[in-house]
Design a protein around this motif. Sequence first.
Motif, short mmCIF file in Angstrom:
data_model
loop_
_atom_site.label_atom_id
_atom_site.label_comp_id
_atom_site.label_asym_id
_atom_site.label_seq_id
_atom_site.Cartn_x
_atom_site.Cartn_y
_atom_site.Cartn_z
N CYS A 1 0.86 -1.18 0.00
CA CYS A 1 0.00 0.00 0.00
C CYS A 1 0.89 1.23 0.00
N LEU A 2 0.59 2.18 -0.85
CA LEU A 2 1.39 3.40 -0.90
C LEU A 2 0.71 4.53 -0.15
N GLY A 3 -0.50 4.28 0.35
CA GLY A 3 -1.18 5.27 1.16
C GLY A 3 -1.95 6.32 0.37
N CYS A 4 -2.10 6.09 -0.95
CA CYS A 4 -2.91 7.04 -1.72
C CYS A 4 -3.96 6.24 -2.49
N CYS A 5 -4.82 5.57 -1.71
CA CYS A 5 -5.75 4.59 -2.28
C CYS A 5 -6.74 5.23 -3.25
N ALA A 6 -7.05 6.53 -3.05
CA ALA A 6 -8.00 7.19 -3.94
C ALA A 6 -7.46 7.29 -5.36
N LEU A 7 -6.14 7.15 -5.51
CA LEU A 7 -5.53 7.27 -6.84
C LEU A 7 -5.40 5.93 -7.56
N GLY A 8 -5.82 4.85 -6.91
CA GLY A 8 -5.55 3.51 -7.43
C GLY A 8 -6.11 3.26 -8.82
N PRO A 9 -5.51 2.37 -9.58
CA PRO A 9 -4.24 1.69 -9.29
C PRO A 9 -3.03 2.62 -9.48
N VAL A 10 -2.05 2.45 -8.60
CA VAL A 10 -0.91 3.37 -8.56
C VAL A 10 0.37 2.68 -8.99
N ILE A 11 1.15 3.37 -9.84
CA ILE A 11 2.53 2.97 -10.11
C ILE A 11 3.40 4.08 -9.57
N GLU A 12 4.36 3.73 -8.74
CA GLU A 12 5.27 4.75 -8.20
C GLU A 12 6.64 4.53 -8.82
N ILE A 13 7.16 5.56 -9.49
CA ILE A 13 8.49 5.43 -10.08
C ILE A 13 9.39 6.51 -9.50
N ASN A 14 10.51 6.09 -8.94
CA ASN A 14 11.47 7.00 -8.27
C ASN A 14 10.77 7.92 -7.28
N GLY A 15 9.78 7.41 -6.57
CA GLY A 15 9.11 8.19 -5.54
C GLY A 15 7.96 9.03 -6.05
N LYS A 16 7.79 9.09 -7.38
CA LYS A 16 6.67 9.87 -7.93
C LYS A 16 5.51 8.94 -8.23
N ALA A 17 4.33 9.27 -7.70
CA ALA A 17 3.17 8.39 -7.88
C ALA A 17 2.43 8.73 -9.16
N HIS A 18 2.13 7.71 -9.95
CA HIS A 18 1.29 7.88 -11.14
C HIS A 18 -0.03 7.18 -10.84
N GLY A 19 -1.09 7.98 -10.69
CA GLY A 19 -2.36 7.42 -10.25
C GLY A 19 -3.31 7.11 -11.41
N LYS A 20 -4.33 6.34 -11.08
CA LYS A 20 -5.41 5.98 -12.01
C LYS A 20 -4.88 5.53 -13.36
N VAL A 21 -3.83 4.72 -13.34
CA VAL A 21 -3.27 4.24 -14.61
C VAL A 21 -4.12 3.10 -15.15
N SER A 22 -4.25 3.05 -16.45
CA SER A 22 -4.93 1.93 -17.08
C SER A 22 -3.88 1.09 -17.79
N VAL A 23 -4.31 -0.08 -18.26
CA VAL A 23 -3.37 -0.97 -18.95
C VAL A 23 -2.75 -0.24 -20.15
N SER A 24 -3.57 0.54 -20.86
CA SER A 24 -3.05 1.22 -22.05
C SER A 24 -2.11 2.39 -21.71
N ASP A 25 -2.26 2.92 -20.47
CA ASP A 25 -1.38 4.03 -20.05
C ASP A 25 0.03 3.58 -19.69
N THR A 26 0.16 2.32 -19.25
CA THR A 26 1.39 1.91 -18.58
C THR A 26 2.64 2.13 -19.42
N SER A 27 2.58 1.80 -20.72
CA SER A 27 3.80 1.95 -21.52
C SER A 27 4.18 3.44 -21.61
N GLY A 28 3.16 4.32 -21.69
CA GLY A 28 3.43 5.75 -21.72
C GLY A 28 4.11 6.22 -20.45
N VAL A 29 3.65 5.71 -19.30
CA VAL A 29 4.24 6.09 -18.02
C VAL A 29 5.69 5.65 -17.96
#
Lengths: 211, 150
Positions: free
Chosen positions: B117-145
């Motif tokens: 848990c990263l503690g920002c559940c309202a943003l889920g699903p979350v990918i955190e890269i180098n400490g920066k949270a990317h929220g509400k990502v979809s499968v199609s967004d992931t490669s862009g992130v």
Amino acid sequence: MNEILLEIDGKEVRAREGTTLLEAAQNAGISIPKLCQHEKLIPFGGCRLCLVEVESGSPTKLVVSCVYPVEESLVVRTRSEKIDRIRKTLLELLLAHAPNSLQLQDLAKEYGANKDRFEKEASFCIHCGLCVRYCAEVKKLNAVGFVDRGINKEISFIPEIASKECKDCMECFPLCPTSYLQAAFVFIEALAFPEASSGIPSKKQKLINNQ
Amino acid sequence: MDNKRIDQIIDKHRGEASSLIQILLDIQSENHWLPKEALGRVSEKLEVPLSRTMHIASFYKAFSLVPKGRHAVHICMGTACHVRGAKRILETVEELTGLKPGETDVEMKYSLETVNCLGCCALGPVIEINGKAHGKVSVSDTSGVLEHYK
């Protein structure tokens, strides 16, 4: 040094201030089972087998005697139905890790512990810390230490120190209640410094033998 | 990481043994992992036994004893992210990077890790890269992130 008078198993016991309940009992000839206590080492309170019942009003209090200092007019019981039950469960949990330890098997017989009660998780180490603490506190060599944490915690020799110091010492080997320590040493020896190995012939030796 | 830089970090903390964890954290954040030589150097300078340094370095999850990539990719698998499809996000990232959680690629670009848990559940699903949270990502967004991080 102040003398303290207390009662252990109905027997009047005198102890110096600052000693632990376990030491006081041992000096009075009352035996309490323990796996992680050693006279030369700072109390650790790791195995919890030495727990006793202290009467301070009701209900009674369960304390670990190897880290509990003596108090004036304390009434202590080292055996009771409750204590035996807890020790039995503790032994069963330890036996899940080291089912073949003779020391554990003897205690299991005394407390009626079933070594097959819990599913085996043969890590062989029961984390008594005797080897780690002996090496650090008595020998001041720090050749063996704990690594990782929780269920993955284990003892590990530092190859650079172990290859130099352990061969002439090995004083921690007889301390281990499960003989896992020896196994861990032979393992690191075979991996990291087989040339200095004591038991296993090194490659060089094998070549000489074959000639 | 060379000994000179390690010595600088140790000097910054005035070489006190009580600063061991802070020193290790500084090395970790600069070097992304703690090589054996670095642990040896720190132990020697602070006069802390190597077994103790190893105990601490292996105890905390913030430290890594294996090389890590330039970008730490953490995928949240907590309850809120889980119900919003964190598993599919993880599978997509695994496919894009060719990594399983805990692994690092040969080019040392990404290290993949799952967190609970990263503690920002309202943003889920979350990918955190180098400490920066990317929220509400979809499968199609992931490669862009992921492409943001070279």
